[in-house]
Design an enzyme around this catalytic site. Structure first.
Site, PDB file in Angstrom:
ATOM      1  CG  ASP A 187      46.776  25.686  32.636  1.00  0.00           C
ATOM      2  OD1 ASP A 187      47.243  26.762  33.095  1.00  0.00           O
ATOM      3  OD2 ASP A 187      45.720  25.638  31.994  1.00  0.00           O
ATOM      4  CG  ASN A 217      52.012  31.778  28.426  1.00  0.00           C
ATOM      5  OD1 ASN A 217      52.607  30.720  28.609  1.00  0.00           O
ATOM      6  ND2 ASN A 217      50.688  31.851  28.565  1.00  0.00           N
TER       7      ASN A 217
END
Ligand code: IPE
Ligand code: IPE
Ligand code: MG
Length: 259
Positions: free
Chosen positions: A39, A87
């Protein structure tokens, strides 16, 4: 007999975790399976006033570095969270950029993985992706399936809840066909239907970028994994950072509910 069982149990315990000797933690063996929630690509780009795609490109470079380091460090399996089932909520242009980078990564790196004896695996509902990407993924997995080196598993269109739903559906189908009795369903039956079936148990779960959540990643497999959070943004993560995480892991006292 009882002594024999007892000594086996204690040798398993000492092989699995750091033990305290006279109150001082002593290093245990390293992890077999490490997973990373990669991330912070967007924030890495933002800090440099660059578009988010530049962060994702730098993220691919970090994947290359860390995959090589994991092989050098003797890990049996490295699982990388590349695209979650959530996502898809991102702008279509960013989703397209990510899919393009993934496609290019597999095409350009598969020869090196194969030459190094790596087995490439994709977990997640990758079959729902673009058909040409599915063909590419299945070709890469088939080509490297016979290799004896470490597994690099890429989590693509992966969500742990979705993985468990798909596993439950297959188990229900077995029950419907009379191959399994509902009251006999056990942990191994569920384990065996997850996308990670056949991989070593997850030992260490790393998340970069300072976020303290799992974001639907390996919820079942993380039951007894050690968790490690770092503020480093994913494009800044490297072999040294992985080494630090492994050092921290070796100092943990893993108890698995025992003493
Ligand atoms: C991780 O970086 C990559 C993916 C989720 C595909 P992000 O894109 O989430 O970066 P941040 O969290 O916005 O910084
Ligand atoms: C998790 O990161 C997914 C991947 C790293 C692929 P996100 O950036 O999508 O997670 P949230 O939205 O911050 O929870
Ligand atoms: Mg993020």
């Amino acid at each position: 007999m009882a002594t024999h069982v007892q000594s086996n149990l204690s040798s398993i315990a000492s092989a699995d975790g750091a033990r305290a000797v006279d109150g001082v933690a002593t290093p245990s063996s390293g992890p077999r399976h490490v997973a990373i929630i990669m991330d912070g690509n967007g924030r890495w780009a933002k800090k440099r006033l660059l578009p988010r795609i530049a962060g994702h490109r730098a993220g691919v470079e970090a994947v290359r570095r860390v995959a090589r380091a994991a092989q050098d460090m003797g890990l049996e399996c490295l699982t990388l969270y590349a695209f979650s089932s959530e996502n898809w909520k991102r702008p279509a242009s960013e989703v397209a950029d990510l899919m393009g980078l993934l496609r290019h990564f597999i095409q350009s790196d598969i020869d090196e993985f194969h030459a190094n004896g790596v087995r490439l695996k994709v977990i997640g509902d990758y079959r729902a992706l673009d058909p040409s990407l599915v063909t590419l993924i299945e070709g890469a997995m088939a080509r490297t399936a016979g290799n004896s080196g470490p597994v690099i598993a890429i989590a693509l269109n992966y969500g742990a809840q979705d993985e468990m739903v798909r596993a439950a559906q297959r188990i229900a189908q077995k029950v419907a066909r009379g191959e399994l009795v509902a009251s006999d369903i056990g942990i191994a039956d569920i384990d065996g239907e997850l996308d990670t079936s056949g991989l070593p148990p997850l030992d260490l779960l790393i998340r970069t970028s300072g976020e303290l959540r799992l974001s639907n990643f390996m919820l079942w497999q993380a039951a007894y994994a050690e968790l490690y959070f770092t503020d480093l943004l994913w494009p800044d993560f490297d072999g040294q950072a992985l080494g630090q995480a492994l050092d921290a892991f070796r100092m943990r006292d893993r108890r698995f509910g025992g003493l």
